[in-house]
Design a protein around this motif. Structure first.
Motif, PDB file in Angstrom:
ATOM      1  N   ILE A  22       0.839  -1.202   0.000  1.00  0.00           N
ATOM      2  CA  ILE A  22       0.000   0.000   0.000  1.00  0.00           C
ATOM      3  C   ILE A  22       0.873   1.252   0.000  1.00  0.00           C
ATOM      4  CG2 ILE A  22      -1.669   1.338   1.348  1.00  0.00           C
ATOM      5  CD1 ILE A  22      -2.842  -1.386   2.260  1.00  0.00           C
ATOM      6  N   ASP A  23       1.890   1.278   0.883  1.00  0.00           N
ATOM      7  CA  ASP A  23       2.792   2.432   0.929  1.00  0.00           C
ATOM      8  C   ASP A  23       3.577   2.572  -0.375  1.00  0.00           C
ATOM      9  OD1 ASP A  23       1.970   3.084   3.479  1.00  0.00           O
ATOM     10  OD2 ASP A  23       3.658   2.090   4.475  1.00  0.00           O
ATOM     11  N   THR A  24       4.020   1.456  -0.905  1.00  0.00           N
ATOM     12  CA  THR A  24       4.773   1.476  -2.159  1.00  0.00           C
ATOM     13  C   THR A  24       3.905   2.003  -3.295  1.00  0.00           C
ATOM     14  OG1 THR A  24       6.071  -0.421  -1.408  1.00  0.00           O
ATOM     15  CG2 THR A  24       6.145   0.081  -3.747  1.00  0.00           C
ATOM     16  N   LYS A  25       2.634   1.588  -3.340  1.00  0.00           N
ATOM     17  CA  LYS A  25       1.725   2.053  -4.388  1.00  0.00           C
ATOM     18  C   LYS A  25       1.512   3.561  -4.269  1.00  0.00           C
ATOM     19  CE  LYS A  25      -2.806   1.319  -6.409  1.00  0.00           C
ATOM     20  NZ  LYS A  25      -4.092   0.655  -6.319  1.00  0.00           N
ATOM     21  N   ILE A  26       1.391   4.077  -3.050  1.00  0.00           N
ATOM     22  CA  ILE A  26       1.214   5.516  -2.840  1.00  0.00           C
ATOM     23  C   ILE A  26       2.437   6.276  -3.350  1.00  0.00           C
ATOM     24  CG2 ILE A  26       1.070   7.320  -1.069  1.00  0.00           C
ATOM     25  CD1 ILE A  26      -0.682   5.316   0.553  1.00  0.00           C
ATOM     26  N   VAL A  27       3.630   5.780  -3.030  1.00  0.00           N
ATOM     27  CA  VAL A  27       4.866   6.438  -3.471  1.00  0.00           C
ATOM     28  C   VAL A  27       4.961   6.418  -4.993  1.00  0.00           C
ATOM     29  CG1 VAL A  27       7.391   6.267  -3.461  1.00  0.00           C
ATOM     30  CG2 VAL A  27       6.125   5.974  -1.331  1.00  0.00           C
ATOM     31  N   LEU A  28       4.679   5.275  -5.600  1.00  0.00           N
ATOM     32  CA  LEU A  28       4.749   5.155  -7.058  1.00  0.00           C
ATOM     33  C   LEU A  28       3.745   6.085  -7.735  1.00  0.00           C
ATOM     34  CD1 LEU A  28       5.927   3.775  -9.558  1.00  0.00           C
ATOM     35  CD2 LEU A  28       4.225   1.977  -9.263  1.00  0.00           C
ATOM     36  N   GLU A  29       2.522   6.126  -7.222  1.00  0.00           N
ATOM     37  CA  GLU A  29       1.507   7.004  -7.815  1.00  0.00           C
ATOM     38  C   GLU A  29       1.863   8.479  -7.638  1.00  0.00           C
ATOM     39  OE1 GLU A  29      -2.226   5.602  -6.237  1.00  0.00           O
ATOM     40  OE2 GLU A  29      -2.324   3.993  -7.745  1.00  0.00           O
ATOM     41  N   CYS A  30       2.448   8.833  -6.496  1.00  0.00           N
ATOM     42  CA  CYS A  30       2.896  10.222  -6.284  1.00  0.00           C
ATOM     43  C   CYS A  30       4.016  10.575  -7.261  1.00  0.00           C
ATOM     44  CB  CYS A  30       3.369  10.430  -4.852  1.00  0.00           C
ATOM     45  SG  CYS A  30       2.035  10.469  -3.647  1.00  0.00           S
ATOM     46  N   PHE A  31       4.936   9.649  -7.486  1.00  0.00           N
ATOM     47  CA  PHE A  31       6.018   9.872  -8.448  1.00  0.00           C
ATOM     48  C   PHE A  31       5.452  10.094  -9.849  1.00  0.00           C
ATOM     49  CE2 PHE A  31       8.736   7.968 -11.720  1.00  0.00           C
ATOM     50  CZ  PHE A  31       9.808   8.853 -11.671  1.00  0.00           C
ATOM     51  N   LEU A  32       4.531   9.231 -10.256  1.00  0.00           N
ATOM     52  CA  LEU A  32       3.937   9.347 -11.586  1.00  0.00           C
ATOM     53  C   LEU A  32       3.120  10.630 -11.730  1.00  0.00           C
ATOM     54  CD1 LEU A  32       2.880   5.633 -12.174  1.00  0.00           C
ATOM     55  CD2 LEU A  32       4.851   6.841 -13.142  1.00  0.00           C
ATOM     56  N   ASP A  33       2.422  11.035 -10.665  1.00  0.00           N
ATOM     57  CA  ASP A  33       1.671  12.299 -10.683  1.00  0.00           C
ATOM     58  C   ASP A  33       2.611  13.493 -10.822  1.00  0.00           C
ATOM     59  OD1 ASP A  33      -0.833  11.175 -10.529  1.00  0.00           O
ATOM     60  OD2 ASP A  33      -1.022  11.438  -8.354  1.00  0.00           O
ATOM     61  N   ALA A  34       3.722  13.475 -10.081  1.00  0.00           N
ATOM     62  CA  ALA A  34       4.690  14.569 -10.160  1.00  0.00           C
ATOM     63  C   ALA A  34       5.297  14.642 -11.556  1.00  0.00           C
ATOM     64  CB  ALA A  34       5.791  14.384  -9.113  1.00  0.00           C
ATOM     65  N   LEU A  35       5.592  13.499 -12.136  1.00  0.00           N
ATOM     66  CA  LEU A  35       6.128  13.434 -13.487  1.00  0.00           C
ATOM     67  C   LEU A  35       5.120  13.996 -14.491  1.00  0.00           C
ATOM     68  CD1 LEU A  35       8.469  12.236 -15.293  1.00  0.00           C
ATOM     69  CD2 LEU A  35       7.078  10.198 -15.446  1.00  0.00           C
ATOM     70  N   SER A  36       3.879  13.554 -14.387  1.00  0.00           N
ATOM     71  CA  SER A  36       2.821  14.023 -15.288  1.00  0.00           C
ATOM     72  C   SER A  36       2.582  15.523 -15.140  1.00  0.00           C
ATOM     73  CB  SER A  36       1.512  13.276 -15.017  1.00  0.00           C
ATOM     74  OG  SER A  36       1.664  11.906 -15.274  1.00  0.00           O
TER      75      SER A  36
END
Length: 99
Positions: A22-36
């Motif tokens: 769950i924590d890993t998914k949050i970090v990955l989604e935040c990274f992808l959002d920042a990139l986008s």
């Protein structure tokens, strides 16, 4: 060779870091959002040793419909692109050429 899904990526990173999925998914989604978000604003992103994400402008042009041979106007716009670093290219080639 097959594509890796976001779920599989979360599992691999979770195992390697010791974080929950769950924590890993949050970090990955935040990274992808920042990139986008950065690309939406027209900014490029460089990750040393991995590559660059940037925006390329596509100019308006006249194309041809292959079925009817009629000219078609294609609007200009922007396209996100990825350019791998030399290190990433080398790693991929070294790994795949061994197989």
């Amino acid at each position: 060779m097959s594509n890796i899904t976001k779920k599989k990526l979360v599992e691999k990173v979770s195992i390697r870091t010791g974080l929950t999925q769950i924590d890993t998914k949050i970090v990955l989604e935040c990274f992808l959002d920042a990139l986008s978000n950065s690309l939406e604003q027209g900014n490029g992103i460089e990750i040393r040793g991995f590559g660059r994400f940037k925006i390329k402008e596509k100019k308006a042009r006249t194309a041809r419909n292959p079925r009817t041979n009629e000219p078609v106007e294609v609007q200009g716009g922007y396209k996100p692109i990825f350019e791998p670093s030399r290190e990433l290219k080398k790693r991929v080639n070294d790994s795949l050429l061994k197989k």
